[in-house]
Design a protein around this motif. Structure first.
Motif, PDB file in Angstrom:
ATOM      1  N   GLU A 109       0.925  -1.182   0.165  1.00 27.70           N
ATOM      2  CA  GLU A 109       0.023  -0.105   0.040  1.00 27.70           C
ATOM      3  C   GLU A 109       1.032   1.326   0.073  1.00 27.70           C
ATOM      4  OE1 GLU A 109      -3.737  -2.000   2.446  1.00 27.70           O
ATOM      5  OE2 GLU A 109      -2.456  -0.659   3.513  1.00 27.70           O
ATOM      6  N   ALA A 110       2.200   1.241   0.665  1.00 29.61           N
ATOM      7  CA  ALA A 110       2.818   2.307   0.730  1.00 29.61           C
ATOM      8  C   ALA A 110       3.540   2.504  -0.618  1.00 29.61           C
ATOM      9  CB  ALA A 110       4.099   2.085   1.871  1.00 29.61           C
ATOM     10  N   LEU A 111       3.927   1.696  -1.301  1.00 35.28           N
ATOM     11  CA  LEU A 111       4.330   1.596  -2.366  1.00 35.28           C
ATOM     12  C   LEU A 111       3.606   2.356  -3.662  1.00 35.28           C
ATOM     13  CD1 LEU A 111       6.264  -1.845  -2.776  1.00 35.28           C
ATOM     14  CD2 LEU A 111       7.480   0.524  -2.578  1.00 35.28           C
ATOM     15  N   ALA A 112       2.240   1.872  -3.519  1.00 35.77           N
ATOM     16  CA  ALA A 112       1.034   2.308  -4.518  1.00 35.77           C
ATOM     17  C   ALA A 112       0.682   3.791  -4.334  1.00 35.77           C
ATOM     18  CB  ALA A 112      -0.220   1.218  -4.150  1.00 35.77           C
ATOM     19  N   THR A 113       0.978   4.198  -3.025  1.00 39.77           N
ATOM     20  CA  THR A 113       0.558   5.439  -2.933  1.00 39.77           C
ATOM     21  C   THR A 113       1.825   6.509  -2.927  1.00 39.77           C
ATOM     22  OG1 THR A 113       0.635   5.164  -0.551  1.00 39.77           O
ATOM     23  CG2 THR A 113      -1.476   4.994  -1.673  1.00 39.77           C
ATOM     24  N   SER A 114       3.123   5.815  -3.209  1.00 39.21           N
ATOM     25  CA  SER A 114       4.284   6.582  -3.131  1.00 39.21           C
ATOM     26  C   SER A 114       4.272   7.609  -4.107  1.00 39.21           C
ATOM     27  CB  SER A 114       5.555   5.753  -3.073  1.00 39.21           C
ATOM     28  OG  SER A 114       5.605   5.124  -4.125  1.00 39.21           O
ATOM     29  N   GLY A 115       3.754   7.438  -5.315  1.00 40.61           N
ATOM     30  CA  GLY A 115       3.920   8.291  -6.653  1.00 40.61           C
ATOM     31  C   GLY A 115       5.324   7.852  -7.173  1.00 40.61           C
ATOM     32  N   LEU A 116       5.992   6.712  -6.797  1.00 44.20           N
ATOM     33  CA  LEU A 116       7.029   6.227  -7.552  1.00 44.20           C
ATOM     34  C   LEU A 116       6.846   5.368  -8.634  1.00 44.20           C
ATOM     35  CD1 LEU A 116       9.557   5.879  -4.428  1.00 44.20           C
ATOM     36  CD2 LEU A 116       9.586   7.700  -5.910  1.00 44.20           C
ATOM     37  N   ALA A 117       7.592   5.416  -9.635  1.00 44.05           N
ATOM     38  CA  ALA A 117       7.209   4.307 -10.664  1.00 44.05           C
ATOM     39  C   ALA A 117       7.849   2.927 -10.056  1.00 44.05           C
ATOM     40  CB  ALA A 117       8.095   4.621 -11.810  1.00 44.05           C
ATOM     41  N   ARG A 118       7.291   1.711 -10.433  1.00 45.91           N
ATOM     42  CA  ARG A 118       7.773   0.478 -10.042  1.00 45.91           C
ATOM     43  C   ARG A 118       9.120   0.396 -10.163  1.00 45.91           C
ATOM     44  NH1 ARG A 118       9.483  -2.788  -7.950  1.00 45.91           N
ATOM     45  NH2 ARG A 118       9.010  -5.087  -8.023  1.00 45.91           N
ATOM     46  N   GLU A 119       9.630   0.598 -11.084  1.00 48.90           N
ATOM     47  CA  GLU A 119      11.033   0.089 -11.445  1.00 48.90           C
ATOM     48  C   GLU A 119      11.936   1.027 -10.546  1.00 48.90           C
ATOM     49  OE1 GLU A 119       9.825   3.055 -14.632  1.00 48.90           O
ATOM     50  OE2 GLU A 119       8.742   1.266 -13.760  1.00 48.90           O
ATOM     51  N   GLU A 120      11.643   2.155  -9.827  1.00 54.51           N
ATOM     52  CA  GLU A 120      12.344   2.822  -8.872  1.00 54.51           C
ATOM     53  C   GLU A 120      12.591   2.250  -7.687  1.00 54.51           C
ATOM     54  OE1 GLU A 120      11.797   7.332  -9.049  1.00 54.51           O
ATOM     55  OE2 GLU A 120      10.011   6.970 -10.055  1.00 54.51           O
TER      56      GLU A 120
END
Length: 294
Positions: free
Chosen positions: A58-69
């Protein structure tokens, strides 16, 4: 800032410093990971047995960062060892994380008394790597004898061996074995957080006078010195904290250099006393637990 990277034996690059969520309660994980990503961490280490993969996702999904980052690592628990069960363990972890692929998937422990199950689990990791569902595979808490047994019966050398390493417990035999096989040693409890000696003979690594002296000479904290010690010796480290100031402090370790004498002085603090469970004592009867479905 650009985080230095380590190249794994698959050719994949991994940040030299990661953020761990061991023992972080699920209700604190989302905010802690969000803080870490905001500070600049780009590697998150979790595990099925931690019970917080969903909140990491959930934190990754809402981070605004691209998956590859963001480099995402998780671990298969011993209860899910065995070829088919381990393939399904990937599905459970990927579902909770909300990811189509996982950057690094590792076995959480060896099962010394049932090593065939360990081998079957690792063969499943090899399949997942071949199928492109993971980008690298590895192990955790494997001693040199475990590595020898694994390498004799499987095809691919692990990229990572995640083990307890800190100034009071260096595990030089493990470090040597990993290096001989081209395996990156990844340090859990890198500042000795769970190993404040209970018999009173040693205190916290954070209060060690040698580490304190080195920290003062560099205008740094003891935690920063210990993390720098890992990085300069080629290990990847995954400190953990839920305190925002400490999360930021642990990331600020790229602007100074320890001398060879300072590194040696920290090496000399090794007591040989383990803080975590002895890897030879891991059994399903003692440590088995059900890992919920996604």
């Amino acid at each position: 800032m650009t985080i230095p990277t380590i190249t794994l034996n698959t050719g994949v690059t991994m940040p030299a410093l990661g953020y761990g969520v061991f023992q972080t309660p699920p209700d604190q994980t989302r905010a802690a990971v969000a803080t870490a990503l905001g500070v600049g961490y780009r590697h998150i280490d979790t595990a099925a047995a931690y019970g917080n993969e969903r909140q990491v996702g959930e934190a990754l999904a809402t981070s605004g960062l691209a998956r590859e980052e963001v480099f995402v690592e998780t671990k298969v628990w011993i209860s899910d060892y065995g070829y088919d069960r381990t393939l399904h363990a990937f599905d459970k972890s990927a579902g909770k994380l909300g990811l189509a692929h996982i950057d690094l998937l590792i076995l959480h422990q060896a099962l010394p008394g049932e090593f065939d199950r360990t081998l079957d689990a690792y063969r499943a990791l090899e399949t997942l790597l071949t199928d492109g569902k993971v980008r690298a595979i590895g192990v955790s808490n494997f001693m040199p004898g475990h590595l020898d047994r694994l390498l004799a019966a499987t095809h691919l050398v692990p990229s990572i061996n995640q083990v307890e390493v800190h100034p009071y417990f260096r595990q030089p035999d493990v470090l040597t074995a990993d290096a001989e096989h081209g395996i990156v040693t990844q340090a859990w409890s890198p500042i000795g957080g769970i190993t404040f000696y209970r018999n009173g003979s040693r205190g916290s690594t954070l209060e060690d006078p040698t580490i304190g002296r080195i920290a003062a000479e560099h205008g740094r904290t003891p935690a920063q010195v210990m993390l720098r010690w890992h990085l300069q010796q080629g290990r990847q480290a995954i400190p953990k904290s839920v305190t925002p100031s400490r999360i930021a402090e642990n990331f600020d370790v790229f602007g100074f250099e320890l001398t060879a004498d300072e590194l040696a002085a920290i090496d000399a603090l090794d007591t040989g006393v383990r803080g975590g469970p002895d890897p030879e004592d891991i059994t399903l009867e003692t440590y088995g637990r059900d890992i919920p479905e996604a």
